[in-house]
Design an enzyme around this catalytic site. Structure first.
Site, PDB file in Angstrom:
ATOM      1  N   LYS A   1       0.919  -1.134   0.035  1.00  0.00           N
ATOM      2  CA  LYS A   1       0.026  -0.105  -0.011  1.00  0.00           C
ATOM      3  C   LYS A   1       0.707   1.163  -0.013  1.00  0.00           C
ATOM      4  O   LYS A   1       0.618   2.056  -0.820  1.00  0.00           O
ATOM      5  CB  LYS A   1      -1.065   0.143   1.226  1.00  0.00           C
ATOM      6  N   ASN A   2       1.783   1.317   0.991  1.00  0.00           N
ATOM      7  CA  ASN A   2       2.583   2.665   1.199  1.00  0.00           C
ATOM      8  C   ASN A   2       3.563   2.693  -0.157  1.00  0.00           C
ATOM      9  O   ASN A   2       4.336   3.737  -0.187  1.00  0.00           O
ATOM     10  CB  ASN A   2       3.447   2.489   2.363  1.00  0.00           C
TER      11      ASN A   2
ATOM     12  N   CYS B   1      -3.612  13.130  13.879  1.00  0.00           N
ATOM     13  CA  CYS B   1      -4.423  11.665  13.793  1.00  0.00           C
ATOM     14  C   CYS B   1      -4.156  10.791  15.018  1.00  0.00           C
ATOM     15  O   CYS B   1      -3.612  11.315  16.086  1.00  0.00           O
ATOM     16  CB  CYS B   1      -3.819  11.090  12.428  1.00  0.00           C
TER      17      CYS B   1
ATOM     18  N   ARG C   1       1.868  14.644  13.508  1.00  0.00           N
ATOM     19  CA  ARG C   1       1.878  14.418  11.786  1.00  0.00           C
ATOM     20  C   ARG C   1       1.901  15.612  10.998  1.00  0.00           C
ATOM     21  O   ARG C   1       1.078  15.812  10.173  1.00  0.00           O
ATOM     22  CB  ARG C   1       1.088  13.304  11.364  1.00  0.00           C
ATOM     23  N   PRO C   2       2.783  16.645  11.283  1.00  0.00           N
ATOM     24  CA  PRO C   2       2.713  17.771  10.524  1.00  0.00           C
ATOM     25  C   PRO C   2       3.144  17.450   9.044  1.00  0.00           C
ATOM     26  O   PRO C   2       3.993  16.331   8.965  1.00  0.00           O
ATOM     27  CB  PRO C   2       3.573  18.732  11.130  1.00  0.00           C
TER      28      PRO C   2
ATOM     29  N   ASP D   1       5.644   0.496  11.780  1.00  0.00           N
ATOM     30  CA  ASP D   1       4.316  -0.180  11.311  1.00  0.00           C
ATOM     31  C   ASP D   1       4.386  -1.506  11.834  1.00  0.00           C
ATOM     32  O   ASP D   1       3.421  -2.122  11.616  1.00  0.00           O
ATOM     33  CB  ASP D   1       4.234  -0.049   9.917  1.00  0.00           C
TER      34      ASP D   1
ATOM     35  N   ILE E   1       9.208   7.059  16.686  1.00  0.00           N
ATOM     36  CA  ILE E   1       8.818   7.771  15.339  1.00  0.00           C
ATOM     37  C   ILE E   1       7.338   8.667  15.637  1.00  0.00           C
ATOM     38  O   ILE E   1       7.271   9.951  15.314  1.00  0.00           O
ATOM     39  CB  ILE E   1       8.476   6.836  14.273  1.00  0.00           C
TER      40      ILE E   1
ATOM     41  N   ARG F   1      -8.329  -0.409   5.445  1.00  0.00           N
ATOM     42  CA  ARG F   1      -7.458   0.648   4.588  1.00  0.00           C
ATOM     43  C   ARG F   1      -6.119   0.275   4.171  1.00  0.00           C
ATOM     44  O   ARG F   1      -5.745   0.686   2.949  1.00  0.00           O
ATOM     45  CB  ARG F   1      -6.961   1.516   5.777  1.00  0.00           C
TER      46      ARG F   1
HETATM   47  C1  EPZ Z   1       4.842   7.110   6.200  1.00  0.00           C
HETATM   48  O1  EPZ Z   1       4.145   8.054   6.916  1.00  0.00           O
HETATM   49  C2  EPZ Z   1       3.858   5.840   6.246  1.00  0.00           C
HETATM   50  N1  EPZ Z   1       2.726   6.197   5.258  1.00  0.00           N
HETATM   51  C3  EPZ Z   1       3.403   5.418   7.677  1.00  0.00           C
HETATM   52  O2  EPZ Z   1       2.423   4.338   7.429  1.00  0.00           O
HETATM   53  C4  EPZ Z   1       4.442   5.023   8.482  1.00  0.00           C
HETATM   54  O3  EPZ Z   1       4.212   4.952   9.877  1.00  0.00           O
HETATM   55  C5  EPZ Z   1       5.527   6.390   8.389  1.00  0.00           C
HETATM   56  O4  EPZ Z   1       5.817   6.644   7.051  1.00  0.00           O
HETATM   57  C6  EPZ Z   1       6.817   6.009   9.268  1.00  0.00           C
HETATM   58  O5  EPZ Z   1       7.503   4.840   8.646  1.00  0.00           O
HETATM   59  C7  EPZ Z   1       2.770   6.034   4.015  1.00  0.00           C
HETATM   60  O6  EPZ Z   1       4.116   5.703   3.572  1.00  0.00           O
HETATM   61  C8  EPZ Z   1       1.699   6.534   3.265  1.00  0.00           C
HETATM   62  P1  EPZ Z   1       6.801  10.169   8.266  1.00  0.00           P
HETATM   63  P2  EPZ Z   1       4.634   9.563   6.958  1.00  0.00           P
HETATM   64  O7  EPZ Z   1       6.447  11.693   7.360  1.00  0.00           O
HETATM   65  O8  EPZ Z   1       5.432   9.835   5.595  1.00  0.00           O
HETATM   66  C9  EPZ Z   1       7.597  13.682  11.408  1.00  0.00           C
HETATM   67  C10 EPZ Z   1       0.716   2.772   7.905  1.00  0.00           C
HETATM   68  O9  EPZ Z   1       0.173   2.170   9.019  1.00  0.00           O
HETATM   69  N2  EPZ Z   1       7.128  14.824  10.529  1.00  0.00           N
HETATM   70  O10 EPZ Z   1       8.044   9.602   7.909  1.00  0.00           O
HETATM   71  O11 EPZ Z   1       3.329  10.408   6.978  1.00  0.00           O
HETATM   72  C11 EPZ Z   1       6.121  12.849  11.864  1.00  0.00           C
HETATM   73  O12 EPZ Z   1       5.467  13.804  12.471  1.00  0.00           O
HETATM   74  C12 EPZ Z   1       1.394   4.210   8.119  1.00  0.00           C
HETATM   75  O13 EPZ Z   1       0.748   2.322   6.896  1.00  0.00           O
HETATM   76  C13 EPZ Z   1       7.240  16.072  10.774  1.00  0.00           C
HETATM   77  O14 EPZ Z   1       7.586  16.544  11.949  1.00  0.00           O
HETATM   78  O15 EPZ Z   1       5.360   9.407   8.140  1.00  0.00           O
HETATM   79  C14 EPZ Z   1       6.996  11.608  12.303  1.00  0.00           C
HETATM   80  O16 EPZ Z   1       7.072  11.992  13.751  1.00  0.00           O
HETATM   81  C15 EPZ Z   1       0.833   5.132   9.082  1.00  0.00           C
HETATM   82  N3  EPZ Z   1       7.151  17.170   9.722  1.00  0.00           N
HETATM   83  C16 EPZ Z   1       8.274  11.544  11.659  1.00  0.00           C
HETATM   84  O17 EPZ Z   1       8.379  13.007  11.228  1.00  0.00           O
HETATM   85  C17 EPZ Z   1       6.643  16.621   8.641  1.00  0.00           C
HETATM   86  O18 EPZ Z   1       6.747  17.450   7.621  1.00  0.00           O
HETATM   87  C18 EPZ Z   1       8.044  10.539  10.725  1.00  0.00           C
HETATM   88  O19 EPZ Z   1       7.012  10.597   9.896  1.00  0.00           O
HETATM   89  C19 EPZ Z   1       6.843  15.302   7.919  1.00  0.00           C
HETATM   90  C20 EPZ Z   1       6.851  14.256   9.293  1.00  0.00           C
END
Ligand code: EPZ
Length: 431
Positions: free
Chosen positions: A22-23, A120, A125-126, A308, A330, A400
């Site tokens: 999916k991702n 969420c 998650r900004p 995950d 994370i 999902r």
């Molecule tokens: C991806 O989410 C995945 N989603 C998530 O999968 C996964 O848990 C996550 O990466 C971590 O591996 C998809 O690929 C569609 P991040 P993403 O940006 O990209 C912070 C699942 O269950 N951050 O790597 O949204 C954030 O808050 C899901 O399939 C900022 O601060 O995660 C987090 O603490 C849920 N500012 C950290 O970075 C930003 O602009 C990592 O988040 C972006 C992120």
């Protein structure tokens, strides 16, 4: 709302085939926005987030055909006529990954208007890093009424160093940079296999990307991308979930059609916990006849232990002898499943980012509530070893991201069924 009813106690036996990731599929679908030509994606999983992405792209004027069944999960996307480069709040609020359209839209159309996702269940998650990166590429950004708007005549290549590692942030900017003028060098990038898969597709579309899958990615911008055909990588998190299901139930499960190289951190940890596995080129057999031992995990960016898989691992830890410390690095609020596991008899104490799991605790069936995708998977796993019949509410979360999970589990011996609302709403007097 659908529920799962699961009677625990059966060891799982047999072969389960893993679906496409999916991702990886979500950013690859967004990448189709970068070209007027048709992009064909194979191995697209039949899950709700994919349908949400179809609606998101269709609302912009794209033609998306999701072909399941005899079409073997082949999807074609044509973004020849984009009428409105917008992602509405209605769609973004149901799926945060909708923000993946921001980069491709501003690169292709010179303008994008995307709803800010908001918090969420697993954390704040900004998307500030996506926005900062686009600014570095020369986009003008404004934020109003809960939307971010980005405009640029043409993006310009730049040096981008991510303040922290972000998966979709890396993907979003990678897509944007393919059509920028000049070279972009991105550092401190996410190294997840899903990023490398996206880069593979983009290169097939004519992009010039090097280093995806490492922390430094170089992109030489091109003026146009073309159509391409691409097969999505197997879902490593789905594979990991079934491996844990086999281990937890004391079964013997062959998890086929997966990529073992993407599962190294999990397999190493499972070996430490006493789980026996044997690995071949594209399958992993798990033999759950050993006693499980406690082992600590720390979630990290790839290639570390994936966040995950944290919830599913916690279900396993409740059945291991000794104390396991699960540290979530994370996301700040990704322990919602712990309290539900406690209601089933687990001994878990939360201390900030750490969950202290004492095992082995016999689990007993209860009515529990799924709070997010991976939390739901953890409850399914716990239910498979609980005595009695567990009812898991809000399984739309699991829909999902897991394709036909109940059929796949049933085929290897689980007693699981899906039920609709037990007390459907009464029709109003007006009928
Ligand atoms: C991806 O989410 C995945 N989603 C998530 O999968 C996964 O848990 C996550 O990466 C971590 O591996 C998809 O690929 C569609 P991040 P993403 O940006 O990209 C912070 C699942 O269950 N951050 O790597 O949204 C954030 O808050 C899901 O399939 C900022 O601060 O995660 C987090 O603490 C849920 N500012 C950290 O970075 C930003 O602009 C990592 O988040 C972006 C992120």
């Amino acid at each position: 709302m659908d529920k799962f009813v699961i009677r625990g106690g059966n060891p799982l036996l047999g072969t389960v085939r893993i679906s496409g990731a999916k991702n990886a599929a979500l950013p690859c679908m967004a990448a189709a926005l970068l070209t007027e030509e048709t992009v064909t994606l194979q191995s697209i999983p039949q899950v709700r987030d994919i349908e949400t992405t179809r609606r998101l792209l269709a609302a912009m004027g794209a033609e998306v055909e999701l072909g399941y069944g005899r079409a073997h999960h082949r999807t074609t996307i044509s973004c020849r006529n984009l009428v409105s480069p917008e992602a509405s709040y209605e769609l973004v609020k149901t799926m945060r990954a909708s923000t993946l359209v921001l980069g491709p839209l501003v690169a292709r159309c010179g303008r994008a208007r995307v709803s800010l996702p908001g918090g969420c269940a697993i954390g704040a998650r900004p998307i500030d890093l996506h926005i900062k990166g686009l600014e570095r590429l020369g986009a003008k950004i404004s934020q109003e009424h809960g939307y971010v708007e980005a405009t640029a005549d043409r993006l310009r290549g730049a040096e981008i160093v991510f303040d922290r590692i972000t998966v979709t942030g890396t993907e979003d900017l990678l897509m944007a940079a393919t059509l920028a003028e000049g070279e972009t060098v991105m550092q401190n990038c996410a190294r997840e296999p899903e990023v490398a898969d996206l880069a593979d597709l983009l290169n097939k579309m004519g992009a010039r990307i090097e280093g995806a899958g490492t922390s430094t990615i170089r992109i030489k911008g091109v003026s146009k991308l073309h159509g391409a055909k691409h097969r999505i990588i197997p879902d490593r998190i789905e594979a990991g979930t079934f491996i844990i299901a086999g281990a937890l139930t004391g079964g013997d499960v062959n998890v086929s059609g997966c990529e073992p190289k993407h599962l190294t951190a999990l397999l190493q940890k499972l070996a430490e916990a006493g789980v026996k596995t044997s690995v071949s080129a594209d399958s992993i057999r798990v033999m759950g006849d050993n006693t499980l031992k406690a082992a600590d995990i720390n979630t990290e960016e790839y290639p570390g232990f994936p966040t995950d898989m944290q919830a599913q691992y916690m279900a396993l830890a409740t059945q291991a002898e000794g104390t396991s410390i699960v540290t979530e690095n994370i996301f700040e609020n990704r322990f919602m499943h712990a309290q539900e596991l406690v209601r089933m008899g687990a001994n878990i104490r939360i201390e900030g980012r750490r969950a202290i799991v004492r095992g082995k605790s016999p689990l007993s069936a209860a009515a529990v509530l799924a709070s997010d995708l991976r939390a739901s998977a953890s409850l399914v796993l716990a239910a498979l070893v609980a005595s009695g019949e567990t009812i898991i509410d809000r399984v739309y979360h699991i829909d999902r991201g897991y394709e036909n999970i109940e059929e796949k589990l049933r085929a290897i011996g689980a007693e699981i069924r899906r039920i609709g609302e037990i007390f459907p709403k009464r029709k109003s007097a007006a009928g």
